[in-house]
Design a protein around this motif. Structure first.
Motif, PDB file in Angstrom:
ATOM      1  N   GLY A   1     -62.245  26.029  15.229  1.00 26.57           N
ATOM      2  CA  GLY A   1     -61.197  25.079  15.561  1.00 26.57           C
ATOM      3  C   GLY A   1     -60.508  24.515  14.339  1.00 26.57           C
ATOM      4  N   PHE A   2     -59.714  23.485  14.578  1.00 27.14           N
ATOM      5  CA  PHE A   2     -58.885  22.880  13.539  1.00 27.14           C
ATOM      6  C   PHE A   2     -58.844  21.368  13.743  1.00 27.14           C
ATOM      7  CE2 PHE A   2     -57.435  27.104  14.449  1.00 27.14           C
ATOM      8  CZ  PHE A   2     -57.207  27.648  13.214  1.00 27.14           C
ATOM      9  N   ARG A   3     -58.611  20.645  12.666  1.00 26.38           N
ATOM     10  CA  ARG A   3     -58.280  19.221  12.746  1.00 26.38           C
ATOM     11  C   ARG A   3     -56.868  19.116  12.171  1.00 26.38           C
ATOM     12  NH1 ARG A   3     -60.756  15.066  14.146  1.00 26.38           N
ATOM     13  NH2 ARG A   3     -62.815  15.996  13.978  1.00 26.38           N
ATOM     14  N   VAL A   4     -55.948  18.663  13.028  1.00 23.32           N
ATOM     15  CA  VAL A   4     -54.545  18.560  12.632  1.00 23.32           C
ATOM     16  C   VAL A   4     -54.109  17.112  12.823  1.00 23.32           C
ATOM     17  CG1 VAL A   4     -52.210  19.421  13.012  1.00 23.32           C
ATOM     18  CG2 VAL A   4     -54.172  20.943  13.409  1.00 23.32           C
ATOM     19  N   SER A   5     -53.674  16.506  11.733  1.00 22.36           N
ATOM     20  CA  SER A   5     -53.257  15.089  11.748  1.00 22.36           C
ATOM     21  C   SER A   5     -54.303  14.227  12.442  1.00 22.36           C
ATOM     22  CB  SER A   5     -51.883  14.937  12.409  1.00 22.36           C
ATOM     23  OG  SER A   5     -50.911  15.570  11.600  1.00 22.36           O
ATOM     24  N   GLY A   6     -55.570  14.495  12.137  1.00 26.06           N
ATOM     25  CA  GLY A   6     -56.677  13.694  12.632  1.00 26.06           C
ATOM     26  C   GLY A   6     -57.182  14.047  14.019  1.00 26.06           C
ATOM     27  N   VAL A   7     -56.558  15.013  14.689  1.00 28.39           N
ATOM     28  CA  VAL A   7     -56.962  15.400  16.047  1.00 28.39           C
ATOM     29  C   VAL A   7     -57.668  16.751  15.991  1.00 28.39           C
ATOM     30  CG1 VAL A   7     -56.142  15.965  18.376  1.00 28.39           C
ATOM     31  CG2 VAL A   7     -55.026  14.140  17.059  1.00 28.39           C
ATOM     32  N   ARG A   8     -58.840  16.833  16.642  1.00 28.70           N
ATOM     33  CA  ARG A   8     -59.615  18.073  16.687  1.00 28.70           C
ATOM     34  C   ARG A   8     -59.100  18.967  17.818  1.00 28.70           C
ATOM     35  NH1 ARG A   8     -63.135  21.977  14.578  1.00 28.70           N
ATOM     36  NH2 ARG A   8     -64.089  22.963  16.363  1.00 28.70           N
ATOM     37  N   TYR A   9     -58.865  20.248  17.487  1.00 30.48           N
ATOM     38  CA  TYR A   9     -58.481  21.264  18.468  1.00 30.48           C
ATOM     39  C   TYR A   9     -59.534  22.360  18.420  1.00 30.48           C
ATOM     40  CZ  TYR A   9     -53.877  19.083  18.450  1.00 30.48           C
ATOM     41  OH  TYR A   9     -52.842  18.180  18.553  1.00 30.48           O
ATOM     42  N   ASP A  10     -60.130  22.655  19.564  1.00 30.80           N
ATOM     43  CA  ASP A  10     -61.056  23.776  19.650  1.00 30.80           C
ATOM     44  C   ASP A  10     -60.245  25.030  19.934  1.00 30.80           C
ATOM     45  OD1 ASP A  10     -63.446  22.333  19.243  1.00 30.80           O
ATOM     46  OD2 ASP A  10     -63.388  21.647  21.323  1.00 30.80           O
ATOM     47  N   GLY A  11     -60.557  26.113  19.238  1.00 30.48           N
ATOM     48  CA  GLY A  11     -59.845  27.368  19.447  1.00 30.48           C
ATOM     49  C   GLY A  11     -58.591  27.458  18.604  1.00 30.48           C
ATOM     50  N   SER A  12     -57.804  28.469  18.897  1.00 30.71           N
ATOM     51  CA  SER A  12     -56.583  28.755  18.156  1.00 30.71           C
ATOM     52  C   SER A  12     -55.490  27.747  18.492  1.00 30.71           C
ATOM     53  CB  SER A  12     -56.112  30.170  18.491  1.00 30.71           C
ATOM     54  OG  SER A  12     -57.127  31.112  18.167  1.00 30.71           O
ATOM     55  N   VAL A  13     -54.519  27.597  17.564  1.00 27.92           N
ATOM     56  CA  VAL A  13     -53.449  26.607  17.734  1.00 27.92           C
ATOM     57  C   VAL A  13     -52.099  27.129  17.253  1.00 27.92           C
ATOM     58  CG1 VAL A  13     -54.900  24.530  17.585  1.00 27.92           C
ATOM     59  CG2 VAL A  13     -53.978  25.533  15.500  1.00 27.92           C
ATOM     60  N   LEU A  14     -51.054  26.549  17.831  1.00 29.03           N
ATOM     61  CA  LEU A  14     -49.696  26.691  17.324  1.00 29.03           C
ATOM     62  C   LEU A  14     -49.366  25.362  16.659  1.00 29.03           C
ATOM     63  CD1 LEU A  14     -47.884  28.274  20.403  1.00 29.03           C
ATOM     64  CD2 LEU A  14     -48.656  29.437  18.326  1.00 29.03           C
ATOM     65  N   VAL A  15     -49.046  25.394  15.381  1.00 31.69           N
ATOM     66  CA  VAL A  15     -48.733  24.169  14.648  1.00 31.69           C
ATOM     67  C   VAL A  15     -47.264  24.223  14.252  1.00 31.69           C
ATOM     68  CG1 VAL A  15     -49.324  22.686  12.707  1.00 31.69           C
ATOM     69  CG2 VAL A  15     -51.086  24.134  13.739  1.00 31.69           C
ATOM     70  N   MET A  16     -46.514  23.291  14.825  1.00 33.89           N
ATOM     71  CA  MET A  16     -45.105  23.143  14.494  1.00 33.89           C
ATOM     72  C   MET A  16     -44.968  21.866  13.669  1.00 33.89           C
ATOM     73  SD  MET A  16     -43.777  24.392  18.211  1.00 33.89           S
ATOM     74  CE  MET A  16     -45.281  23.899  19.046  1.00 33.89           C
ATOM     75  N   PRO A  17     -43.886  21.678  12.968  1.00 35.27           N
ATOM     76  CA  PRO A  17     -43.798  20.518  12.079  1.00 35.27           C
ATOM     77  C   PRO A  17     -44.141  19.182  12.736  1.00 35.27           C
ATOM     78  CG  PRO A  17     -41.978  21.997  11.656  1.00 35.27           C
ATOM     79  CD  PRO A  17     -42.697  22.531  12.869  1.00 35.27           C
ATOM     80  N   GLU A  18     -43.835  19.008  14.023  1.00 30.68           N
ATOM     81  CA  GLU A  18     -44.080  17.714  14.650  1.00 30.68           C
ATOM     82  C   GLU A  18     -44.922  17.799  15.913  1.00 30.68           C
ATOM     83  OE1 GLU A  18     -40.754  15.124  14.625  1.00 30.68           O
ATOM     84  OE2 GLU A  18     -40.267  15.673  12.576  1.00 30.68           O
ATOM     85  N   GLU A  19     -45.564  18.951  16.137  1.00 28.97           N
ATOM     86  CA  GLU A  19     -46.368  19.117  17.340  1.00 28.97           C
ATOM     87  C   GLU A  19     -47.390  20.232  17.149  1.00 28.97           C
ATOM     88  OE1 GLU A  19     -45.529  19.625  22.108  1.00 28.97           O
ATOM     89  OE2 GLU A  19     -44.026  20.345  20.700  1.00 28.97           O
ATOM     90  N   THR A  20     -48.589  20.025  17.685  1.00 27.77           N
ATOM     91  CA  THR A  20     -49.631  21.047  17.676  1.00 27.77           C
ATOM     92  C   THR A  20     -50.085  21.263  19.099  1.00 27.77           C
ATOM     93  OG1 THR A  20     -50.356  20.438  15.457  1.00 27.77           O
ATOM     94  CG2 THR A  20     -51.929  21.643  16.818  1.00 27.77           C
ATOM     95  N   LYS A  21     -50.252  22.545  19.476  1.00 30.09           N
ATOM     96  CA  LYS A  21     -50.674  22.883  20.833  1.00 30.09           C
ATOM     97  C   LYS A  21     -51.772  23.930  20.788  1.00 30.09           C
ATOM     98  CE  LYS A  21     -46.300  22.051  23.103  1.00 30.09           C
ATOM     99  NZ  LYS A  21     -45.394  22.509  24.130  1.00 30.09           N
TER     100      LYS A  21
END
Length: 125
Positions: free
Chosen positions: A22-42
């Protein structure tokens, strides 16, 4: 987890760490793969680079006016991205750079902090 640091503009998505599937993006943990855009992560339902399709990148393509560079984190190593995907994104003004997920995370953060129009499609490692 490998820590990444920096100071993005307000509201921008900085990747703080990755690993442990997983990933931690801007303090939020995401399990699994992610799409990271400049102002949004999904969350991104891709577990392997072989599952990559143009359709799986449709959210990024929809935001194409905000993206010039798409980093694809292919997992533990670099992989070949099909020419039809490259061509379709190039027609939208998006250049693809594929690499391992770790280098893609680090490159995304640097480009974001340089105020470049960057996004990342990252397969969890």
């Amino acid at each position: 987890m490998q820590d990444i640091s920096g100071l993005p503009k307000e509201g921008q998505q900085l990747i703080n760490s990755y690993g442990d599937e997983g990933f931690r993006v801007s303090g939020v943990r995401y399990d699994g793969s992610v799409l990271v855009m400049p102002e949004e992560t999904k969350p991104w339902p891709i577990g392997d680079i072989d599952q990559l399709t143009l359709e799986s990148l449709s959210e990024l393509v929809a935001a194409s006016e905000d993206i010039e560079i798409l980093l694809i984190g292919c997992g533990t190593s670099m992989a070949f991205i099909e020419e039809d995907i490259r061509t379709a994104l190039r027609e939208k003004g998006i250049v693809i750079d594929a690499m391992g997920t770790g280098p893609a995370v680090r490159t995304y953060n640097v480009l974001l902090l340089e105020r470049r129009k960057v996004a990342a499609a990252l397969i969890a490692v």
